[in-house]
Write a protein that holds these residues in place. Structure first.
Motif, PDB file in Angstrom:
ATOM      1  N   PHE A 174       0.835  -1.196   0.000  1.00 39.25           N
ATOM      2  CA  PHE A 174       0.000   0.000   0.000  1.00 39.25           C
ATOM      3  C   PHE A 174       0.874   1.251   0.000  1.00 39.25           C
ATOM      4  N   SER A 175       0.350   2.309  -0.607  1.00 36.26           N
ATOM      5  CA  SER A 175       1.014   3.608  -0.549  1.00 36.26           C
ATOM      6  C   SER A 175       0.791   4.218   0.828  1.00 36.26           C
ATOM      7  N   TRP A 176       1.857   4.711   1.439  1.00 37.73           N
ATOM      8  CA  TRP A 176       1.712   5.348   2.749  1.00 37.73           C
ATOM      9  C   TRP A 176       0.867   6.612   2.655  1.00 37.73           C
ATOM     10  N   ARG A 177       0.751   7.180   1.444  1.00 39.05           N
ATOM     11  CA  ARG A 177       0.014   8.428   1.284  1.00 39.05           C
ATOM     12  C   ARG A 177      -1.489   8.251   1.480  1.00 39.05           C
ATOM     13  N   LEU A 178      -1.940   7.014   1.577  1.00 43.95           N
ATOM     14  CA  LEU A 178      -3.348   6.785   1.897  1.00 43.95           C
ATOM     15  C   LEU A 178      -3.708   7.355   3.261  1.00 43.95           C
ATOM     16  N   ILE A 179      -2.720   7.523   4.150  1.00 48.53           N
ATOM     17  CA  ILE A 179      -2.992   8.099   5.467  1.00 48.53           C
ATOM     18  C   ILE A 179      -3.405   9.558   5.359  1.00 48.53           C
ATOM     19  N   LEU A 180      -3.131  10.177   4.206  1.00 46.50           N
ATOM     20  CA  LEU A 180      -3.531  11.568   3.981  1.00 46.50           C
ATOM     21  C   LEU A 180      -4.962  11.659   3.455  1.00 46.50           C
ATOM     22  N   ALA A 181      -5.473  10.571   2.920  1.00 41.39           N
ATOM     23  CA  ALA A 181      -6.814  10.544   2.326  1.00 41.39           C
ATOM     24  C   ALA A 181      -7.873  10.375   3.418  1.00 41.39           C
ATOM     25  N   PRO A 182      -9.129  10.670   3.097  1.00 43.46           N
ATOM     26  CA  PRO A 182     -10.202  10.399   4.056  1.00 43.46           C
ATOM     27  C   PRO A 182     -10.216   8.927   4.469  1.00 43.46           C
ATOM     28  N   GLU A 183     -10.649   8.677   5.690  1.00 39.93           N
ATOM     29  CA  GLU A 183     -10.593   7.321   6.231  1.00 39.93           C
ATOM     30  C   GLU A 183     -11.375   6.321   5.391  1.00 39.93           C
ATOM     31  N   ASP A 184     -12.519   6.747   4.840  1.00 44.24           N
ATOM     32  CA  ASP A 184     -13.305   5.813   4.044  1.00 44.24           C
ATOM     33  C   ASP A 184     -12.594   5.444   2.744  1.00 44.24           C
ATOM     34  N   VAL A 185     -11.780   6.355   2.212  1.00 46.75           N
ATOM     35  CA  VAL A 185     -11.019   6.066   0.994  1.00 46.75           C
ATOM     36  C   VAL A 185      -9.922   5.052   1.301  1.00 46.75           C
ATOM     37  N   LEU A 186      -9.195   5.270   2.386  1.00 44.37           N
ATOM     38  CA  LEU A 186      -8.182   4.292   2.821  1.00 44.37           C
ATOM     39  C   LEU A 186      -8.820   2.920   3.025  1.00 44.37           C
ATOM     40  N   ASP A 187      -9.960   2.904   3.685  1.00 44.69           N
ATOM     41  CA  ASP A 187     -10.641   1.643   3.985  1.00 44.69           C
ATOM     42  C   ASP A 187     -11.042   0.915   2.697  1.00 44.69           C
ATOM     43  N   TYR A 188     -11.527   1.675   1.716  1.00 45.89           N
ATOM     44  CA  TYR A 188     -11.904   1.066   0.437  1.00 45.89           C
ATOM     45  C   TYR A 188     -10.703   0.431  -0.254  1.00 45.89           C
ATOM     46  N   VAL A 189      -9.569   1.144  -0.290  1.00 50.57           N
ATOM     47  CA  VAL A 189      -8.382   0.602  -0.961  1.00 50.57           C
ATOM     48  C   VAL A 189      -7.930  -0.691  -0.285  1.00 50.57           C
ATOM     49  N   VAL A 190      -7.996  -0.728   1.028  1.00 50.10           N
ATOM     50  CA  VAL A 190      -7.622  -1.953   1.746  1.00 50.10           C
ATOM     51  C   VAL A 190      -8.550  -3.103   1.342  1.00 50.10           C
ATOM     52  N   ALA A 191      -9.855  -2.850   1.324  1.00 49.50           N
ATOM     53  CA  ALA A 191     -10.803  -3.890   0.924  1.00 49.50           C
ATOM     54  C   ALA A 191     -10.558  -4.332  -0.514  1.00 49.50           C
ATOM     55  N   HIS A 192     -10.255  -3.383  -1.379  1.00 51.09           N
ATOM     56  CA  HIS A 192      -9.987  -3.670  -2.791  1.00 51.09           C
ATOM     57  C   HIS A 192      -8.821  -4.646  -2.939  1.00 51.09           C
ATOM     58  N   GLU A 193      -7.720  -4.360  -2.242  1.00 45.87           N
ATOM     59  CA  GLU A 193      -6.549  -5.228  -2.375  1.00 45.87           C
ATOM     60  C   GLU A 193      -6.764  -6.585  -1.710  1.00 45.87           C
ATOM     61  N   VAL A 194      -7.449  -6.613  -0.602  1.00 45.96           N
ATOM     62  CA  VAL A 194      -7.745  -7.899   0.045  1.00 45.96           C
ATOM     63  C   VAL A 194      -8.627  -8.759  -0.851  1.00 45.96           C
ATOM     64  N   ALA A 195      -9.556  -8.131  -1.569  1.00 51.69           N
ATOM     65  CA  ALA A 195     -10.419  -8.883  -2.487  1.00 51.69           C
ATOM     66  C   ALA A 195      -9.601  -9.614  -3.540  1.00 51.69           C
ATOM     67  N   HIS A 196      -8.418  -9.064  -3.882  1.00 48.56           N
ATOM     68  CA  HIS A 196      -7.553  -9.728  -4.854  1.00 48.56           C
ATOM     69  C   HIS A 196      -6.977 -11.035  -4.317  1.00 48.56           C
ATOM     70  N   LEU A 197      -6.991 -11.239  -3.025  1.00 48.59           N
ATOM     71  CA  LEU A 197      -6.551 -12.525  -2.476  1.00 48.59           C
ATOM     72  C   LEU A 197      -7.449 -13.657  -2.967  1.00 48.59           C
ATOM     73  N   GLN A 198      -8.686 -13.304  -3.277  1.00 49.91           N
ATOM     74  CA  GLN A 198      -9.648 -14.295  -3.776  1.00 49.91           C
ATOM     75  C   GLN A 198      -9.768 -14.261  -5.290  1.00 49.91           C
ATOM     76  N   GLU A 199      -9.723 -13.070  -5.860  1.00 52.89           N
ATOM     77  CA  GLU A 199      -9.850 -12.908  -7.313  1.00 52.89           C
ATOM     78  C   GLU A 199      -8.726 -12.002  -7.796  1.00 52.89           C
ATOM     79  N   LEU A 200      -7.674 -12.572  -8.366  1.00 54.17           N
ATOM     80  CA  LEU A 200      -6.516 -11.784  -8.790  1.00 54.17           C
ATOM     81  C   LEU A 200      -6.763 -11.217 -10.181  1.00 54.17           C
ATOM     82  N   ASN A 201      -7.816 -10.414 -10.298  1.00 56.11           N
ATOM     83  CA  ASN A 201      -8.236  -9.831 -11.567  1.00 56.11           C
ATOM     84  C   ASN A 201      -9.210  -8.703 -11.249  1.00 56.11           C
ATOM     85  N   HIS A 202      -9.830  -8.141 -12.273  1.00 57.20           N
ATOM     86  CA  HIS A 202     -10.869  -7.138 -12.057  1.00 57.20           C
ATOM     87  C   HIS A 202     -12.162  -7.570 -12.748  1.00 57.20           C
ATOM     88  N   SER A 203     -12.463  -8.832 -12.601  1.00 54.95           N
ATOM     89  CA  SER A 203     -13.673  -9.394 -13.187  1.00 54.95           C
ATOM     90  C   SER A 203     -14.897  -9.007 -12.347  1.00 54.95           C
TER      91      SER A 203
END
Length: 238
Positions: A174-203
């Motif tokens: 993750f980019s450390w600069r996410l700490i500068l973004a609103p908390e909900d944006v940081l939270d979304y990016v974390v969920a997005h990357e974790v979702a790739h643990l199950q689906e390593l694509n953007h299907s």
């Protein structure tokens, strides 16, 4: 180009010398020009088989575009006393307490910095990176548990083109600069990357996992597209 990345500069009539990064890419199908706010310059993505001369020629054909976009970049904000910076999306003033022994800490809308002020930019940046890890890691592990996955390693970096990434080996970055973004944006990016643990694509299956973990993310995606590049204007760059 022999190296994956070459740094040079181009002299523009109204701006003078401007840094240029030529980045070769096996995946790119055409030359691509982008402004990189992280180093006040321009990056050219160069497909395999395209020469350095051709890449630089394209740059010179787009001088007006480059000058227009560089001139619209917001001023760089160093992490020094008197500056205002977003911390989890909330504006904080940086203030000096040279004789304190607490390092760097945040309290009531203020980021306090102790010690010699010539080290303020580095010390605040280091502190923000630690805060990013503290915010991101627990969220990532909690999301991974929801889908029955394990994270191998979490890295915090200063990536320029991605807010996060996931490898086939279960490593998240993750980019450390996410700490500068609103908390909900940081939270979304974390969920997005974790979702790739199950689906390593953007299907569609991948986005179903994101929706199950986070919910609707259109607002957060829009915020990143509109404001994300500005986060690279904070700090001295790396």
């Amino acid at each position: 180009m022999a190296n994956n990345i070459e740094e040079t500069e181009i002299d523009l009539p109204r701006l003078g010398p401007v840094p240029v990064r030529l980045r070769s890419s096996a995946r790119a199908s055409r030359l691509k020009l982008r402004i990189d706010p992280g180093f006040d310059g321009v990056e050219v993505v160069v497909p395999n088989g395209i020469s350095r001369k051709t890449a630089l020629s394209m740059l010179r054909q787009h001088v007006d575009w480059i000058e227009a976009h560089l001139s619209r970049l917001p001023d760089r904000v160093l992490f020094v006393p008197g500056a205002w910076v977003p911390f989890l999306g909330n504006e904080h003033a940086i203030r000096a307490v040279p004789d304190a022994k607490r390092g760097v800490w945040a309290e009531s809308g203020v980021i306090w910095v102790s010690g010699a002020m010539e080290h303020s930019n580095r010390r605040v940046a280091d502190w923000l990176k630690k805060q990013a890890k503290l915010e991101i890691a627990p969220r990532a592990h909690a999301y991974a548990e929801e889908i029955g996955k394990k994270i191998n390693r979490i890295s915090i970096k200063d990536t320029r083109t991605r807010w996060g990434s996931c490898s086939s080996g279960g490593n998240l970055s993750f980019s450390w600069r996410l700490i500068l973004a609103p908390e909900d944006v940081l939270d979304y990016v974390v969920a997005h990357e974790v979702a790739h643990l199950q689906e390593l694509n953007h299907s569609s299956r991948f986005w179903k996992v994101v929706d199950d973990l986070y919910g609707s993310s259109a607002k957060q995606q829009h915020w990143l597209k509109r404001n994300g590049s500005g986060l690279h204007r904070f700090g001295a760059g790396e």
